[in-house]
Scaffold this active site. Structure first.
Site, PDB file in Angstrom:
ATOM      1  N   ASN A 486       1.093  -0.983   0.047  1.00 48.19           N
ATOM      2  CA  ASN A 486       0.212   0.223   0.195  1.00 48.19           C
ATOM      3  C   ASN A 486       0.917   1.191  -0.149  1.00 48.19           C
ATOM      4  O   ASN A 486       1.532   1.620   0.965  1.00 48.19           O
ATOM      5  CB  ASN A 486      -0.978  -0.020   1.110  1.00 48.19           C
ATOM      6  CG  ASN A 486      -2.049   1.104   1.101  1.00 48.19           C
ATOM      7  OD1 ASN A 486      -1.897   2.333   0.685  1.00 48.19           O
ATOM      8  ND2 ASN A 486      -2.969   0.935   1.764  1.00 48.19           N
ATOM      9  N   ASP A 487       1.056   1.866  -1.167  1.00 48.22           N
ATOM     10  CA  ASP A 487       2.012   2.910  -1.393  1.00 48.22           C
ATOM     11  C   ASP A 487       1.367   4.059  -0.456  1.00 48.22           C
ATOM     12  O   ASP A 487       2.372   5.078  -0.424  1.00 48.22           O
ATOM     13  CB  ASP A 487       1.997   3.383  -2.722  1.00 48.22           C
ATOM     14  CG  ASP A 487       2.987   2.905  -3.936  1.00 48.22           C
ATOM     15  OD1 ASP A 487       4.006   2.389  -3.151  1.00 48.22           O
ATOM     16  OD2 ASP A 487       2.808   2.784  -4.609  1.00 48.22           O
ATOM     17  N   CYS A 488       0.575   4.030  -0.058  1.00 47.51           N
ATOM     18  CA  CYS A 488      -0.131   5.385   0.703  1.00 47.51           C
ATOM     19  C   CYS A 488      -0.077   5.257   2.247  1.00 47.51           C
ATOM     20  O   CYS A 488      -0.557   6.078   2.903  1.00 47.51           O
ATOM     21  CB  CYS A 488      -1.601   5.589   0.324  1.00 47.51           C
ATOM     22  SG  CYS A 488      -1.687   5.823  -1.530  1.00 47.51           S
ATOM     23  N   GLN A 503       5.732   9.500  -1.183  1.00 45.59           N
ATOM     24  CA  GLN A 503       6.399   8.247  -1.400  1.00 45.59           C
ATOM     25  C   GLN A 503       7.913   8.025  -0.784  1.00 45.59           C
ATOM     26  O   GLN A 503       8.487   7.243  -0.641  1.00 45.59           O
ATOM     27  CB  GLN A 503       6.139   7.801  -2.860  1.00 45.59           C
ATOM     28  CG  GLN A 503       5.272   6.625  -2.935  1.00 45.59           C
ATOM     29  CD  GLN A 503       3.843   7.219  -3.007  1.00 45.59           C
ATOM     30  OE1 GLN A 503       3.477   8.219  -3.836  1.00 45.59           O
ATOM     31  NE2 GLN A 503       2.877   6.951  -2.224  1.00 45.59           N
TER      32      GLN A 503
END
Ligand code: GLC
Ligand code: GLC
Length: 814
Positions: A486-488, A503
């Site tokens: 989950n990049d967030c 990021q």
């Protein structure tokens, strides 16, 4: 409501009206030369890298989004009426409009005033060019005198520079026109050795290469003055905006058809042979002229198109199924496999939602894409694995992305996404199970693209696990780093500065925040590495990684358990995320789905409990949302996840990429009905019937469908380039249908809906075709195998004797 229909026999989706809710695109090209093509002729082309080698222009934040493309104009020279058979850009009324998006080609056709035009666009295999075949038919009872104009707008190669550096670029554009072929050669005189060319099979009434001359001052693509007046300007671009347009005049008898072949190509010359004559500034065309000549001949074009069709017969022929469900058949046999090719080629670079200038090839993304691709062209998967691992660092960490043209790690984004290394093991294991090619493990591969640092690929895999072992947090779980899948979920970021990248920015030392998801992922990757090690006789390693997996499994089940489901992570204060203790974000899909998929808690009831909680709290008719309750405000300690409005993207959107984890989890628990139900909820083909709600292409997956907290619940975004493609393909083909490559043979372990009486499939595996027929004899999932008439113990079909090319498999399921 629908905007077209599936023509499964032709392997096409037929769009029957041009005003789809959003541009519905296709890709042409499947090796080095690529183009995006919308149903209204929009889109652009590039060679290998959408950012660094862009042939034609795409405008950012364009309206409509696909505006600008490969437009053909038709002019009725008697009346002066003119139109676009692709509807855009003139938006004239058309009869019989259709766009057939197929495997690597699209055909757009329409009729107006008795003139029918059909243009088929495709990229021949092994060529760096695209062909447009425009067939014009006079369906009137009287002769017709028509003008046909082509048009493309050249991009000055580096797409980012093209979009931003006007002060320079409006002076650098250069073209040549020779033998009626338009050559775009901006910057060729100095540091480039490539140029583009645009040819036409018919002799020309005129041409244009300067956009302003073709369009006329103060005009747009909807009413070019050259088309309106039926007269090209024969313009030569000096700076400003180079373009290509050919003008062909046709006189057609009643019923007569004529074909015009346009070719847009990319060509490179060796540096020493750039100019002809040497010392001049004229492009050396010696090696491109035979290519141009070849595709002026319709016979060669037809042969190239037939070869493309055959190529797709072969690719899709590797796995074909006939099940009782028409949607599953269509997705497996045609569209999902096709999308997996696009994600393999394009990663997340160029689509209607990815500009082509942002991201290159992602380390985690491209490794996961292999799951859906490896069976189609194993040699390209092999090359990709070696490219990816060459961007790994000696620590075992990895560059998060690399540029496809240079194959170098992208410094702007860097590394420290702590899930990344694990995906390499999963990609390599998928490759090995498919091919049995263990030689790849001995390939010398550098770290960080530095010559002299070569170690065998196998050592890269060991470092991947070592990287995680070196970075365990207070609960013994993996530290999250910048983010995990989950990049967030940016637990070390704490950003309060506008414009800062979630990021890449970190304000914390990263020694506290841990990811239960990476823990589950590590159970899987360590187990895969252990299995792989024992295949190559490394018993110590096999035992070591089995132990790593076992320890992490226990850690996830103890430290990561919240009572009814798995916790998602621990934040920088050591507090739980995804727990009943939280006010918002009490339960997340990733840790439930991935834990079950990794086999965690199958025996002690935790996996069942976690998936029951998913059903209760996260499942909607449109798919499973990422978490609940959605975050209603910004949590500085969680990062980007809480910046999206509730129901969108990672903040409780239906993030389709992770739905198949739950599908596979249900399969692991033997629940075929639930697995297939979840699979179908996000299936594009199933959702075709609600195209007005879904709004994006009904033939490919989108990354996200708005969740239940969103005002537009059910609306899709980010179609095409998403891990959803590979994961759903993997879930349906290998887990629900259960036809799964293993080191020792092909496993047949279907977990299908109880109501399915039978299905058949054919699978090419390591050069052997397995004709599989599965019949239900009872409600369970226990398999009895009969292979070429003889019963076989277990559910793995062992490899046949050397030379045997087909194997008949009957599986009784009960
Ligand atoms: C995007 C990224 C992928 C990431 C996912 C979830 O799809 O490409 O790498 O895992 O978002 O944040
Ligand atoms: C944003 C998106 C996420 C994507 C990432 C890529 O965070 O929400 O889906 O993976 O950007 O940089």
């Amino acid at each position: 409501m629908k905007y077209g229909y599936f023509d499964d026999k032709a392997r096409e989706y037929v769009i029957t009206r041009p005003d789809t809710p959003l541009p519905w695109i296709n890709y042409i090209g499947c090796q080095g030369y690529f183009g995006i093509l919308s149903a209204t002729g929009g889109g652009y082309s590039y060679y290998r890298d959408a950012r660094l080698r862009r042939l034609t222009r795409g405008r950012y934040n364009n309206v409509p989004a696909d505006f600008g493309g490969r437009y053909v104009y038709v002019r009725d020279n008697a009346s002066g009426d003119y139109w676009s058979p692709s509807w855009m850009p003139t938006q004239s009324d058309l009869e019989d409009y259709s766009c057939r998006h197929g495997m690597g080609y699209s055909t757009i056709s329409a009729k107006r005033s008795g003139i029918r035009t059909a243009t088929r666009y495709f990229v021949p295999l092994d060529e760096t060019l695209e062909i447009w075949q425009t067939t014009v038919t006079n369906e009137r009872l009287t002769p017709a005198d028509v003008s046909i104009f082509s048009s493309v707008e050249f991009c000055l190669w580096e797409a980012n520079d093209d979009a931003t550096n006007y002060q320079r670029n409006l002076s650098t554009g250069q073209v040549e026109v020779e033998d009626e072929v338009i050559y775009h050669k901006t910057e060729y005189r100095e540091r480039r050795n490539h140029f583009a060319w645009f040819s036409c099979s018919e002799s020309l009434a005129g041409f244009d290469t300067q956009r302003e001359s073709f369009l006329g001052p103060w005009r747009g693509w909807n009413k070019p003055v050259a088309v309106e007046e039926g007269r090209s300007r024969n313009s030569i671009a000096y700076g400003w905006s180079p373009m290509g347009s050919h003008h062909v005049k046709l006189t057609l008898a009643p019923g007569e058809s004529r074909q015009i072949i346009y070719v847009l190509g990319y060509h490179e010359n060796p540096n020493e042979q750039k100019f002809d004559p040497p010392g001049s500034q004229t492009v050396n065309k010696t090696t491109v002229k035979p290519i141009i000549a070849k595709y002026r001949d319709a016979k060669n074009v037809e042969a190239a198109f037939a070869a493309l069709g055959k190529h797709w017969d072969e690719l899709l022929g590797v796995y074909q199924v006939a099940s009782p469900d028409e949607h599953a058949n269509r997705m497996v046999n045609i569209w999902n496999a096709y999308q997996c090719m696009a994600t393999f080629n394009m990663s997340r670079s160029a689509s209607s939602f990815e500009t082509g200038i942002g991201r290159g090839l992602g380390f985690r993304d491209s490794n996961q894409d292999l799951l859906g691709f490896v069976h189609m062209v194993p040699s390209r998967a092999r090359e990709r694995i070696l490219d990816l691992s060459a961007t790994q660092l000696a620590s075992g960490g990895a560059y998060h992305q690399y540029q496809p043209l240079t194959k170098k790690g992208n410094n702007d984004i860097g590394g420290d996404f702590n899930d990344d290394p694990h995906w390499l093991i999963i990609g390599v294991a998928a490759y090995l199970k498919e091919t049995g090619d263990f030689s790849i493990l001995d390939e010398p591969v550098v770290f960080d693209n530095q010559p002299g640092t070569e170690v065998p690929l196998y050592e890269h895999l060991r470092r991947s696990i070592q990287y995680a072992l070196d970075r365990l947090g207070p609960h013994g779980l993996p530290l999250i780093g910048r983010a995990d899948w989950n990049d967030c979920l940016n637990l070390n970021c704490f950003s309060d500065t506008p414009g800062q990248s979630f990021q890449t920015s970190t304000s914390k030392d990263g020694k506290v925040a841990e990811s239960v998801f990476i823990g589950a992922l590590m159970v899987l990757s360590a187990r895969e590495l252990s299995a792989l090690a024992s295949q190559v006789g490394k018993a110590d390693d096999a035992a070591f990684y089995a132990d790593v997996a076992k320890t992490m499994d226990e850690t996830v089940r103890t430290q990561g358990w919240d009572g009814e489901w798995f916790v998602r992570a621990f934040d920088d204060f050591g507090r739980k995320i995804g727990s009943k203790e939280n006010e918002e974000g009490k339960i997340f899909i990733e840790s439930q789905g991935f834990a079950a998929l990794a086999g965690i808690g199958l025996d002690d009831g935790k996996a069942r409990s976690a998936l029951d909680a998913v059903r209760k709290h996260l499942a909607t008719p449109h798919g499973i949302v990422l978490q609940q309750p959605a975050y209603s405000r910004y949590y500085i300690e969680y990062g980007e996840i809480s910046t999206y409005p509730p129901g969108y993207k990672e903040n409780a959107g239906i993030f389709c990429h992770n739905n198949p984890w739950v599908v596979i989890g249900e399969v692991m628990l033997g629940n075929g009905d639930a697995a297939f139900d979840y699979y179908s909820r996000i299936s594009p083909s199933v959702r075709e019937g609600i195209s007005d709600v879904h709004r994006l292409e009904p033939y490919v997956y989108a990354q996200m469908i708005a969740g239940r907290d969103a005002p537009t619940h059910g609306e899709a975004k980010n179609s095409w380039l998403t891990g959803t493609a590979a994961w759903n393909y993997y879930a349906i083909t290998q887990w629900i249908l259960g036809i799964r490559p293993e080191y020792t043979g092909l496993r047949i372990a279907p977990v299908v809906p109880e109501r399915w009486p039978s299905f058949t499939a054919s699978r090419v595996f390591r050069g052997v075709t397995y004709d599989i027929s599965v019949k239900r004899t009872g409600a369970g999932n226990t398999v009895s195998l009969i292979v070429d008439g003889k019963p076989v113990d277990g559910d793995i079909v062992p490899p046949p004797a050397k030379g045997v090319k087909t194997v008949k498999v009957e599986a009784l399921l009960g």
